[in-house]
Design an enzyme around this catalytic site. Structure first.
Site, PDB file in Angstrom:
ATOM      1  N   GLU A 135       0.716  -1.148  -0.368  1.00  0.00           N
ATOM      2  CA  GLU A 135       0.090   0.063  -0.067  1.00  0.00           C
ATOM      3  C   GLU A 135       0.732   1.341   0.057  1.00  0.00           C
ATOM      4  OE1 GLU A 135      -2.255   1.428   4.005  1.00  0.00           O
ATOM      5  OE2 GLU A 135      -1.434  -0.871   3.688  1.00  0.00           O
ATOM      6  N   SER A 187      -7.305   5.172   8.440  1.00  0.00           N
ATOM      7  CA  SER A 187      -7.943   4.747  10.108  1.00  0.00           C
ATOM      8  C   SER A 187      -6.982   4.874  10.857  1.00  0.00           C
ATOM      9  CB  SER A 187      -8.123   3.098  10.798  1.00  0.00           C
ATOM     10  OG  SER A 187      -8.671   2.555   9.086  1.00  0.00           O
ATOM     11  N   SER A 190       0.311   6.729   9.189  1.00  0.00           N
ATOM     12  CA  SER A 190       1.889   6.054   8.956  1.00  0.00           C
ATOM     13  C   SER A 190       2.963   7.584   8.156  1.00  0.00           C
ATOM     14  CB  SER A 190       1.786   5.174   7.227  1.00  0.00           C
ATOM     15  OG  SER A 190       1.547   3.974   7.673  1.00  0.00           O
ATOM     16  N   ARG A 202       9.232   3.898   5.753  1.00  0.00           N
ATOM     17  CA  ARG A 202       8.548   4.160   6.910  1.00  0.00           C
ATOM     18  C   ARG A 202       9.113   4.924   8.333  1.00  0.00           C
ATOM     19  NH1 ARG A 202       4.993   1.889  11.117  1.00  0.00           N
ATOM     20  NH2 ARG A 202       2.812   2.667  11.291  1.00  0.00           N
TER      21      ARG A 202
END
Ligand code: ADP
Length: 363
Positions: A135, A187, A190, A202
């Site tokens: 993703e 939700s 990141s 990340r």
């Protein structure tokens, strides 16, 4: 020689913790010959997706985001942006079955956690293989494609975010976006430090995200939807709920330059039974929104400092119809960084993962 093209229909899907985002490419350069050969199933799917803006009770096509004359896989067409709650995934699979999707394609490109979670169900129910992509890879690729191809401005910032009268949305030239920090508020959250289209990491995240806002807000106010939560928040005043510096100091905390209006303790006034009695639903909704937003802003700022990055791009559906949070983030980034950092936003805020996924289909 023609480049390889997957069979139509062309989809990209991002199955998130809250929402499933579906991007559909509708070719507009269909020749007469193609039209004649187009199989019934494909025609049905194309008609179904493009003639409606609402699908069932919960599916929505974001018509205002639609992009025309887009080049993709050697074709020209319209990109449609569709979303529905991930809790409706089983109904979606039923639909794919009813529309006989598997007679057209043997696999769909999917990203997000749901690509893993629903893999078996897709296989068993509709004989479709999910071709899974990461993703965050998709997010960055999708962002770059949409920004480059939007004939208007995809990127913008809020000028004078703290002045309700003068505040305005200003286009921002995002052609050289890197390095930037991407803060994806879904939700959960990141945070990515991006140095080029392919080089990123990340760097952080927090579980206090859009899901937390909606979950807490539902508990505290009994609201039923995200739209209702935002509407309530827009009517409320968080300073009835939060304890401010002035509630503690009687004014500013001058020595460290903290104005009396600064929140010292989110929800801090709610330790008093008296204050709880007078707290309205809208005040609670506003305080929840402000608490979650400021926390994300503060983590984002620390990450930006640590990475030595100035441009911070906020995306994700938490920002949908949510100018309150965008302005708060814009102000907080500017204020606490003494004007060295900039909060940027993108029009297709929650759809980049799904877009990147559609691009993967074309590879
Ligand atoms: P995810 O991939 O985790 O589902 P999204 O980027 O789609 O993340 O963002 C989900 C968040 O967006 C929700 O937690 C909520 O705060 C917000 N949101 C915006 N619109 C809606 C909606 N119609 N239904 C549910 N959540 C919504």
């Amino acid at each position: 020689e023609l480049p390889f093209k997957p069979p139509m229909p062309w989809f990209g899907m991002d199955i998130g913790g809250s929402l499933t985002k579906l991007i559909y490419f509708e070719p507009k350069d269909i020749t007469d010959e193609e039209k004649e050969q187009e199989v019934e199933t494909l025609r049905v799917i194309r008609k179904y997706l493009t003639s409606n803006t609402a699908y069932g009770k919960t599916g929505v096509r974001d018509e205002q985001l639609e992009m025309c004359d887009m080049p993709l896989g050697g074709r020209i067409g319209t990109i449609h942006f569709i979303r529905f709650p991930s809790s409706e995934m089983t109904a979606f699979i039923e639909l794919a079955k009813a529309k006989n999707f598997s007679s057209l394609a043997k696999s769909i490109c999917a990203t997000g956690g749901g690509a893993y979670k629903f893999e078996d169900e897709f296989k068993k129910q509709v004989h479709l293989r999910l071709h899974k992509f990461d993703e965050l890879d998709c997010l960055i690729q999708g962002m770059q494609y949409i920004d480059r191809h939007n004939p208007g401005f995809e990127c913008y910032y809020w000028k004078q975010p703290n002045e309700p009268e003068q505040c305005e949305k200003v286009p921002f030239d995002f052609r050289n976006p890197y390095p930037c920090l991407i803060v994806n508020i879904g939700s959960g959250v990141s945070i990515l430090a991006v140095y080029s289209a392919t080089k990123y990491s990340r760097v952080s995240g927090t579980s206090l995200g859009g899901g937390t806002f909606l979950g807490l807000c539902s508990l505290l106010t009994g609201c039923e939807t995200f739209e209702e939560a935002i509407e309530l928040a827009s009517l409320g005043d968080s300073t009835n709920i939060d304890k401010l510096v002035r509630d503690i100091y009687g004014g500013d905390y001058g020595r460290f330059n903290l104005s009396g209006d600064t929140v010292a303790s989110s929800f801090g006034n709610m330790i008093s039974q008296e204050r709880r009695k007078t707290a309205s639903k809208s005040d609670l909704a506003r305080a929840t929104l402000v608490t979650i937003t400021n926390n994300i802003g503060s983590i984002a700022r620390m990450c930006a400092i640590q990475q030595g990055i100035q441009n911070v791009v906020f995306v994700g559906n938490f920002l949908r119809v949510n100018t309150i949070s965008m302005k708060l983030l814009a102000h907080a980034m500017d204020f606490w960084s003494q004007g060295t950092m900039k909060a940027l936003f993108l029009e297709h805020e929650g759809y980049f993962g799904a877009m990147g996924c559609l691009l993967e289909l074309m590879r």
